[in-house]
Design a protein around this motif. Structure first.
Motif, mmCIF file in Angstrom:
data_model
loop_
_atom_site.group_PDB
_atom_site.id
_atom_site.type_symbol
_atom_site.label_atom_id
_atom_site.label_comp_id
_atom_site.label_asym_id
_atom_site.label_seq_id
_atom_site.Cartn_x
_atom_site.Cartn_y
_atom_site.Cartn_z
ATOM 1 N N SER A 93 0.817 -1.207 0.000
ATOM 2 C CA SER A 93 0.000 0.000 0.000
ATOM 3 C C SER A 93 0.855 1.262 0.000
ATOM 4 O O SER A 93 0.385 2.340 -0.361
ATOM 5 C CB SER A 93 -0.930 0.013 1.227
ATOM 6 N N GLU A 94 2.126 1.131 0.417
ATOM 7 C CA GLU A 94 3.023 2.282 0.450
ATOM 8 C C GLU A 94 3.563 2.545 -0.956
ATOM 9 O O GLU A 94 4.147 1.669 -1.590
ATOM 10 C CB GLU A 94 4.195 2.006 1.397
ATOM 11 N N ARG A 95 3.341 3.741 -1.458
ATOM 12 C CA ARG A 95 3.835 4.085 -2.786
ATOM 13 C C ARG A 95 5.342 4.343 -2.741
ATOM 14 O O ARG A 95 5.855 4.928 -1.805
ATOM 15 C CB ARG A 95 3.120 5.328 -3.313
ATOM 16 N N THR A 96 6.006 3.890 -3.784
ATOM 17 C CA THR A 96 7.451 4.079 -3.838
ATOM 18 C C THR A 96 7.912 4.033 -5.283
ATOM 19 O O THR A 96 7.279 3.376 -6.132
ATOM 20 C CB THR A 96 8.189 2.989 -3.034
ATOM 21 N N GLU A 97 8.985 4.739 -5.580
ATOM 22 C CA GLU A 97 9.595 4.650 -6.895
ATOM 23 C C GLU A 97 10.692 3.592 -6.927
ATOM 24 O O GLU A 97 11.268 3.325 -7.980
ATOM 25 C CB GLU A 97 10.169 6.015 -7.286
ATOM 26 N N ARG A 98 10.979 3.013 -5.786
ATOM 27 C CA ARG A 98 11.991 1.960 -5.704
ATOM 28 C C ARG A 98 11.481 0.704 -6.419
ATOM 29 O O ARG A 98 10.315 0.331 -6.288
ATOM 30 C CB ARG A 98 12.277 1.652 -4.243
ATOM 31 N N LYS A 99 12.335 0.040 -7.167
ATOM 32 C CA LYS A 99 11.941 -1.185 -7.863
ATOM 33 C C LYS A 99 11.632 -2.276 -6.848
ATOM 34 O O LYS A 99 12.439 -2.552 -5.952
ATOM 35 C CB LYS A 99 13.056 -1.649 -8.803
ATOM 36 N N ILE A 100 10.454 -2.911 -6.976
ATOM 37 C CA ILE A 100 10.043 -3.977 -6.075
ATOM 38 C C ILE A 100 9.703 -5.221 -6.890
ATOM 39 O O ILE A 100 8.980 -5.155 -7.877
ATOM 40 C CB ILE A 100 8.817 -3.567 -5.232
ATOM 41 N N GLU A 101 10.252 -6.352 -6.480
ATOM 42 C CA GLU A 101 9.934 -7.628 -7.101
ATOM 43 C C GLU A 101 9.305 -8.535 -6.052
ATOM 44 O O GLU A 101 9.756 -8.574 -4.902
ATOM 45 C CB GLU A 101 11.187 -8.285 -7.684
ATOM 46 N N THR A 102 8.269 -9.263 -6.441
ATOM 47 C CA THR A 102 7.589 -10.165 -5.513
ATOM 48 C C THR A 102 7.701 -11.596 -6.026
ATOM 49 O O THR A 102 7.624 -11.857 -7.224
ATOM 50 C CB THR A 102 6.106 -9.789 -5.364
ATOM 51 N N PHE A 103 7.885 -12.530 -5.089
ATOM 52 C CA PHE A 103 8.082 -13.929 -5.447
ATOM 53 C C PHE A 103 7.005 -14.839 -4.857
ATOM 54 O O PHE A 103 6.964 -16.020 -5.177
ATOM 55 C CB PHE A 103 9.466 -14.395 -4.976
ATOM 56 N N GLY A 104 6.154 -14.299 -3.981
ATOM 57 C CA GLY A 104 5.149 -15.134 -3.358
ATOM 58 C C GLY A 104 5.758 -16.157 -2.418
ATOM 59 O O GLY A 104 6.888 -16.002 -1.945
ATOM 60 N N TRP A 105 5.006 -17.224 -2.166
ATOM 61 C CA TRP A 105 5.496 -18.268 -1.264
ATOM 62 C C TRP A 105 6.523 -19.128 -1.984
ATOM 63 O O TRP A 105 6.311 -19.582 -3.110
ATOM 64 C CB TRP A 105 4.354 -19.133 -0.772
ATOM 65 N N VAL A 106 7.656 -19.378 -1.345
ATOM 66 C CA VAL A 106 8.731 -20.202 -1.903
ATOM 67 C C VAL A 106 9.157 -21.206 -0.835
ATOM 68 O O VAL A 106 9.324 -20.843 0.334
ATOM 69 C CB VAL A 106 9.946 -19.337 -2.323
ATOM 70 N N ALA A 107 9.332 -22.469 -1.232
ATOM 71 C CA ALA A 107 9.653 -23.517 -0.262
ATOM 72 C C ALA A 107 10.981 -23.267 0.434
ATOM 73 O O ALA A 107 11.123 -23.485 1.637
ATOM 74 C CB ALA A 107 9.658 -24.880 -0.955
ATOM 75 N N SER A 108 11.998 -22.827 -0.303
ATOM 76 C CA SER A 108 13.317 -22.553 0.273
ATOM 77 C C SER A 108 13.698 -21.112 -0.052
ATOM 78 O O SER A 108 14.525 -20.859 -0.934
ATOM 79 C CB SER A 108 14.363 -23.528 -0.282
ATOM 80 N N PRO A 109 13.117 -20.141 0.677
ATOM 81 C CA PRO A 109 13.286 -18.727 0.294
ATOM 82 C C PRO A 109 14.724 -18.229 0.350
ATOM 83 O O PRO A 109 15.127 -17.421 -0.489
ATOM 84 C CB PRO A 109 12.405 -17.987 1.307
ATOM 85 N N VAL A 110 15.515 -18.710 1.317
ATOM 86 C CA VAL A 110 16.880 -18.204 1.459
ATOM 87 C C VAL A 110 17.725 -18.574 0.248
ATOM 88 O O VAL A 110 18.697 -17.878 -0.089
ATOM 89 C CB VAL A 110 17.511 -18.715 2.766
ATOM 90 N N SER A 111 17.349 -19.646 -0.452
ATOM 91 C CA SER A 111 18.109 -20.063 -1.631
ATOM 92 C C SER A 111 18.013 -19.046 -2.765
ATOM 93 O O SER A 111 18.839 -19.058 -3.688
ATOM 94 C CB SER A 111 17.620 -21.425 -2.117
ATOM 95 N N LEU A 112 17.027 -18.161 -2.715
ATOM 96 C CA LEU A 112 16.875 -17.135 -3.748
ATOM 97 C C LEU A 112 17.812 -15.952 -3.538
ATOM 98 O O LEU A 112 18.098 -15.199 -4.465
ATOM 99 C CB LEU A 112 15.436 -16.598 -3.757
ATOM 100 N N VAL A 113 18.266 -15.754 -2.321
ATOM 101 C CA VAL A 113 18.943 -14.509 -1.945
ATOM 102 C C VAL A 113 20.321 -14.414 -2.590
ATOM 103 O O VAL A 113 21.147 -15.315 -2.478
ATOM 104 C CB VAL A 113 19.060 -14.414 -0.408
#
Length: 219
Positions: A93-113
């Motif tokens: 809900s917060e407006r921003t000009e910063r690029k934001i990417e969303t991945f939803g639910w991921v089984a092993s989220p830390v592996s994406l980092v």
């Protein structure tokens, strides 16, 4: 259910009055870790976009996603915000000009980092599971200045995300750039100054002990 937070215990009972909740004492005290000497001279701005990652139940106001996005609007530098967790689209809900990417639910989220740290800007926490998983996978973490998180991270990695001053925002960007470029202090340096007083040689040993304690109490 087991928690180290009385606040979380109250919330569980409020939601489910019949729940059996055990509050376990946190085995670590709140001493501030000694600051580490992280050289800042000679750091060159990088043209490559770095990333900061938020992982977990981001729709919960406790996670302070909106506050963090506002903070990022004041922070200089070329980095994107990457969200891994539940309802990531609905909570923006917060407006921003910063690029934001969303991945939803991921089984092993830390592996994406990659190309940056996990950020935990929470208003309060119980057992910091994202921090535990990040330590296990040797992923740097930046946290909000609350005892539940800050006592496990050196001061360079602790931020008041309500402080929108130029100095605080620039310090955040500088650390993000260092982590993304691989020039930041290693895990065995940025965690162990605090953990050594409890007999742990590094963060991995601490994670293993915490996981064993949670398993023992649960079963």
């Amino acid at each position: 259910m087991i928690t180290i937070s009385a606040h979380e215990a109250d919330e569980i009972v409020r939601i489910q009055p019949a729940a059996s909740v055990v509050v376990v004492e946190n085995p670590f005290c709140g001493r501030e870790p000694d600051a580490l000497d992280v050289p800042t001279s000679g750091l060159k701005p990088s043209g490559r976009r770095r990333k900061v990652w938020l992982v977990g139940r981001l729709s919960n106001k406790q996670k302070n996603l909106q506050g963090f996005i506002k903070f990022c609007d004041y922070a200089p530098g070329n980095f994107s915000i990457n969200l891994v967790g539940d309802d990531t689209l609905e909570v923006l809900s917060e407006r921003t000009e910063r690029k934001i990417e969303t991945f939803g639910w991921v089984a092993s989220p830390v592996s994406l980092v990659h190309d940056g740290p996990i950020v935990i800007p929470s208003l309060y926490e119980g057992v910091p599971l994202v921090l535990l998983e990040a330590y296990t996978h040797n992923v740097p973490v930046l946290v909000s200045d609350i005892p539940e998180l800050s006592q496990f991270v050196v001061r360079e990695c602790v931020f008041d995300f309500d402080d929108l001053s130029k100095a605080n925002c620039e310090r955040f960007t500088e650390i993000v750039q260092k982590i993304g470029s691989g020039s930041f202090i290693s895990r065995d340096e940025w965690a162990t100054d605090y953990l050594r007083q409890y007999g742990f040689r590094n963060a991995h040993e601490w994670v293993s002990r915490m996981e064993a304690e949670i398993f023992r109490l649960r079963y």
